[in-house]
Design a protein around this motif. Sequence first.
Motif, PDB file in Angstrom:
ATOM      1  N   ALA A  63      49.891  12.595 -15.027  1.00  0.00           N
ATOM      2  CA  ALA A  63      50.791  12.224 -16.118  1.00  0.00           C
ATOM      3  C   ALA A  63      52.254  12.317 -15.690  1.00  0.00           C
ATOM      4  O   ALA A  63      53.064  11.431 -16.002  1.00  0.00           O
ATOM      5  CB  ALA A  63      50.536  13.110 -17.329  1.00  0.00           C
ATOM      6  N   LEU A  64      52.614  13.374 -14.947  1.00  0.00           N
ATOM      7  CA  LEU A  64      53.999  13.532 -14.511  1.00  0.00           C
ATOM      8  C   LEU A  64      54.375  12.470 -13.477  1.00  0.00           C
ATOM      9  O   LEU A  64      55.494  11.932 -13.506  1.00  0.00           O
ATOM     10  CB  LEU A  64      54.202  14.933 -13.928  1.00  0.00           C
ATOM     11  CG  LEU A  64      55.643  15.303 -13.540  1.00  0.00           C
ATOM     12  CD1 LEU A  64      56.573  15.157 -14.738  1.00  0.00           C
ATOM     13  CD2 LEU A  64      55.698  16.717 -12.982  1.00  0.00           C
ATOM     14  N   LEU A  65      53.465  12.157 -12.570  1.00  0.00           N
ATOM     15  CA  LEU A  65      53.729  11.081 -11.613  1.00  0.00           C
ATOM     16  C   LEU A  65      53.975   9.764 -12.337  1.00  0.00           C
ATOM     17  O   LEU A  65      54.887   9.002 -11.992  1.00  0.00           O
ATOM     18  CB  LEU A  65      52.544  10.923 -10.654  1.00  0.00           C
ATOM     19  CG  LEU A  65      52.352  11.990  -9.579  1.00  0.00           C
ATOM     20  CD1 LEU A  65      51.055  11.742  -8.823  1.00  0.00           C
ATOM     21  CD2 LEU A  65      53.526  12.004  -8.615  1.00  0.00           C
ATOM     22  N   ARG A  66      53.167   9.501 -13.343  1.00  0.00           N
ATOM     23  CA  ARG A  66      53.306   8.254 -14.097  1.00  0.00           C
ATOM     24  C   ARG A  66      54.652   8.191 -14.818  1.00  0.00           C
ATOM     25  O   ARG A  66      55.356   7.176 -14.778  1.00  0.00           O
ATOM     26  CB  ARG A  66      52.154   8.163 -15.091  1.00  0.00           C
ATOM     27  CG  ARG A  66      52.027   6.839 -15.800  1.00  0.00           C
ATOM     28  CD  ARG A  66      50.660   6.711 -16.447  1.00  0.00           C
ATOM     29  NE  ARG A  66      50.393   7.754 -17.422  1.00  0.00           N
ATOM     30  CZ  ARG A  66      49.413   8.641 -17.338  1.00  0.00           C
ATOM     31  NH1 ARG A  66      48.607   8.625 -16.285  1.00  0.00           N
ATOM     32  NH2 ARG A  66      49.225   9.549 -18.268  1.00  0.00           N
ATOM     33  N   ASP A  67      55.044   9.287 -15.453  1.00  0.00           N
ATOM     34  CA  ASP A  67      56.313   9.313 -16.189  1.00  0.00           C
ATOM     35  C   ASP A  67      57.503   9.178 -15.238  1.00  0.00           C
ATOM     36  O   ASP A  67      58.472   8.466 -15.542  1.00  0.00           O
ATOM     37  CB  ASP A  67      56.425  10.606 -16.986  1.00  0.00           C
ATOM     38  CG  ASP A  67      55.389  10.691 -18.103  1.00  0.00           C
ATOM     39  OD1 ASP A  67      54.856   9.638 -18.482  1.00  0.00           O
ATOM     40  OD2 ASP A  67      55.110  11.813 -18.571  1.00  0.00           O
ATOM     41  N   ARG A  68      57.454   9.856 -14.114  1.00  0.00           N
ATOM     42  CA  ARG A  68      58.578   9.787 -13.169  1.00  0.00           C
ATOM     43  C   ARG A  68      58.686   8.408 -12.540  1.00  0.00           C
ATOM     44  O   ARG A  68      59.798   7.891 -12.344  1.00  0.00           O
ATOM     45  CB  ARG A  68      58.415  10.858 -12.093  1.00  0.00           C
ATOM     46  CG  ARG A  68      58.690  12.269 -12.591  1.00  0.00           C
ATOM     47  CD  ARG A  68      58.536  13.305 -11.494  1.00  0.00           C
ATOM     48  NE  ARG A  68      58.942  14.632 -11.954  1.00  0.00           N
ATOM     49  CZ  ARG A  68      58.840  15.746 -11.238  1.00  0.00           C
ATOM     50  NH1 ARG A  68      58.343  15.695 -10.008  1.00  0.00           N
ATOM     51  NH2 ARG A  68      59.240  16.908 -11.738  1.00  0.00           N
ATOM     52  N   MET A  69      57.557   7.786 -12.215  1.00  0.00           N
ATOM     53  CA  MET A  69      57.621   6.451 -11.625  1.00  0.00           C
ATOM     54  C   MET A  69      58.151   5.446 -12.634  1.00  0.00           C
ATOM     55  O   MET A  69      58.939   4.554 -12.285  1.00  0.00           O
ATOM     56  CB  MET A  69      56.225   6.039 -11.128  1.00  0.00           C
ATOM     57  CG  MET A  69      56.201   4.666 -10.473  1.00  0.00           C
ATOM     58  SD  MET A  69      57.441   4.436  -9.176  1.00  0.00           S
ATOM     59  CE  MET A  69      56.911   5.655  -7.991  1.00  0.00           C
ATOM     60  N   ARG A  70      57.765   5.558 -13.875  1.00  0.00           N
ATOM     61  CA  ARG A  70      58.304   4.654 -14.894  1.00  0.00           C
ATOM     62  C   ARG A  70      59.808   4.836 -15.050  1.00  0.00           C
ATOM     63  O   ARG A  70      60.545   3.855 -15.225  1.00  0.00           O
ATOM     64  CB  ARG A  70      57.597   4.903 -16.229  1.00  0.00           C
ATOM     65  CG  ARG A  70      56.184   4.333 -16.296  1.00  0.00           C
ATOM     66  CD  ARG A  70      55.485   4.760 -17.554  1.00  0.00           C
ATOM     67  NE  ARG A  70      54.180   4.111 -17.692  1.00  0.00           N
ATOM     68  CZ  ARG A  70      53.236   4.504 -18.536  1.00  0.00           C
ATOM     69  NH1 ARG A  70      53.459   5.544 -19.329  1.00  0.00           N
ATOM     70  NH2 ARG A  70      52.093   3.861 -18.605  1.00  0.00           N
ATOM     71  N   ASP A  71      60.270   6.079 -14.985  1.00  0.00           N
ATOM     72  CA  ASP A  71      61.712   6.327 -15.076  1.00  0.00           C
ATOM     73  C   ASP A  71      62.431   5.699 -13.885  1.00  0.00           C
ATOM     74  O   ASP A  71      63.512   5.111 -14.045  1.00  0.00           O
ATOM     75  CB  ASP A  71      61.971   7.831 -15.130  1.00  0.00           C
ATOM     76  CG  ASP A  71      63.457   8.149 -15.206  1.00  0.00           C
ATOM     77  OD1 ASP A  71      64.047   7.954 -16.287  1.00  0.00           O
ATOM     78  OD2 ASP A  71      64.031   8.579 -14.185  1.00  0.00           O
ATOM     79  N   LEU A  72      61.851   5.807 -12.692  1.00  0.00           N
ATOM     80  CA  LEU A  72      62.481   5.205 -11.518  1.00  0.00           C
ATOM     81  C   LEU A  72      62.512   3.688 -11.625  1.00  0.00           C
ATOM     82  O   LEU A  72      63.511   3.045 -11.271  1.00  0.00           O
ATOM     83  CB  LEU A  72      61.732   5.629 -10.251  1.00  0.00           C
ATOM     84  CG  LEU A  72      61.945   7.075  -9.795  1.00  0.00           C
ATOM     85  CD1 LEU A  72      60.965   7.444  -8.695  1.00  0.00           C
ATOM     86  CD2 LEU A  72      63.377   7.282  -9.314  1.00  0.00           C
TER      87      LEU A  72
END
Length: 503
Positions: A63-72
Amino acid sequence: MSANWFDRAIASVAPRAAARRVLARQAFETLTRGYDGAAKGRRTDGWRAPGSSADTEIGVAGALLRDRMRDLVRNNPHAAKAVAVLVNNIIGAGIMPRAASGDDKLDRKVDALFELWTAECDADGQLDFYGLQTLICREMVEAGEVLVRRRLRRASDGLPVPLQLQVLEADFLDATKSGAIGAGRLVQGIEFDPVGKRRAYWLHAEHPGDAYGALQNGLQSRPVPATEIAHVYEKQRTQARGVPWGAPVIRSLRDLDDYEVAELVRKKTEACVTAIVFGDDEAQQGIAPSVVDADGNRVEQFEPGLIAYARGGKDIRLNQSAATGGYGEYKRASLHTISAGFRVPYELLTGDLSQVNYSSIRAGLVEFRRMIDAVQWQLFIPMFCAPSWRWFTEAAWAAGQIPSPDVPVEWSPPKFDAVDPYKDAMADLLAIRTGTMTLAQAIARQGHNPDAVLAEIAATNAKLDGLGLVLDSDPRRVTKTGSAQAGDLAKDPAAPASEPEKE
């Protein structure tokens, strides 16, 4: 391992003991061998490499990987470009199906029906089938996974085929559902039967990040049969869920952002402080606890053209910006790392073609296209295109529009634009002439339907025959049948065009 002098000395009086000594030393040497990568010591201190399963690792970090990649992707231009390049090459204008049952009449009917359905297949009513492919591929690359749900419709809805597709982000999958369930098990919202086959997906009614959905009990989940879901993601291990494709370079992207911000702030700060006034003796030098401007007002923040007064100022020294090198080299090296993490050529990620020539860019694109080809045929087509076609034919058969629910299909991914179109065209021509590729395959590689293209060619030729026109190999020459020039060309098609006679 050979025996040393001491072994030979022992062997002269006790051969059996000498042999045991040599064998024992060989066994010891074997035990001491190993992989340097598995060695433990000062150089590998702090290297954490747990032997946990892929599902355990993704359950903790997914979940954190997904959120951070979307932010990037939202805020970092390089991440956004990498995702766009991958989607454009995997999908392009769309991966097109073509019925291949062997019955020409049935194939034409199914293809025509699919062409009508593709414009109405989106449950949101905005995209066609190929637009859904782009959206699904983008979610697969950016978020790591995406769900597509089959939505059967009533005949009264007026659709060409009573079926639509609903695209759901990975957040709809209830990751809290893990553990045993009857004789099966749950892994992050995916239910497996006792033999390990997917049985159901536990989905939220609304997106858990949506405020309205939370108020409407959207955080509750319920199982949806696996036959109704197409789960699209890249399998790197025997994992149940996917991770963003840019996961290996999330930190590199963030570090590059921080570096650029720090460099920009440093330059702005240097530009703000123009000069500093110092005292006439050493005791008076040093910046005062509070910096004031020429009018004695306290300076709360730096601004362009600021002159700072030191205590007892008598001397002025202009501030000169320090020249810093290596910015371009560091950024270029970072972008090489980022492109490797996304599996995208550096030139496509950055648009920088200053360091390439025809041979190098072609060699780089060949490897990239091989990777794209593998993604299309081993991942996207089996996980999304094939289930969608099966759902389509089943719904058309149930509606009485086709005689069978099982219609074989051939898929045509988009063609790659040639670096040198002439050389690629000649390669295709040579393959057709040598029998290693058919004309239909060559047309399909261009992203077109061979039947439609050949039918159009036949219709065009018939129209030209009806008008009495002859097309020469030279596209500049189109003549009427029976003319002297046409007759000359018939005798020698390779002859150059004759000059027009002067009157």
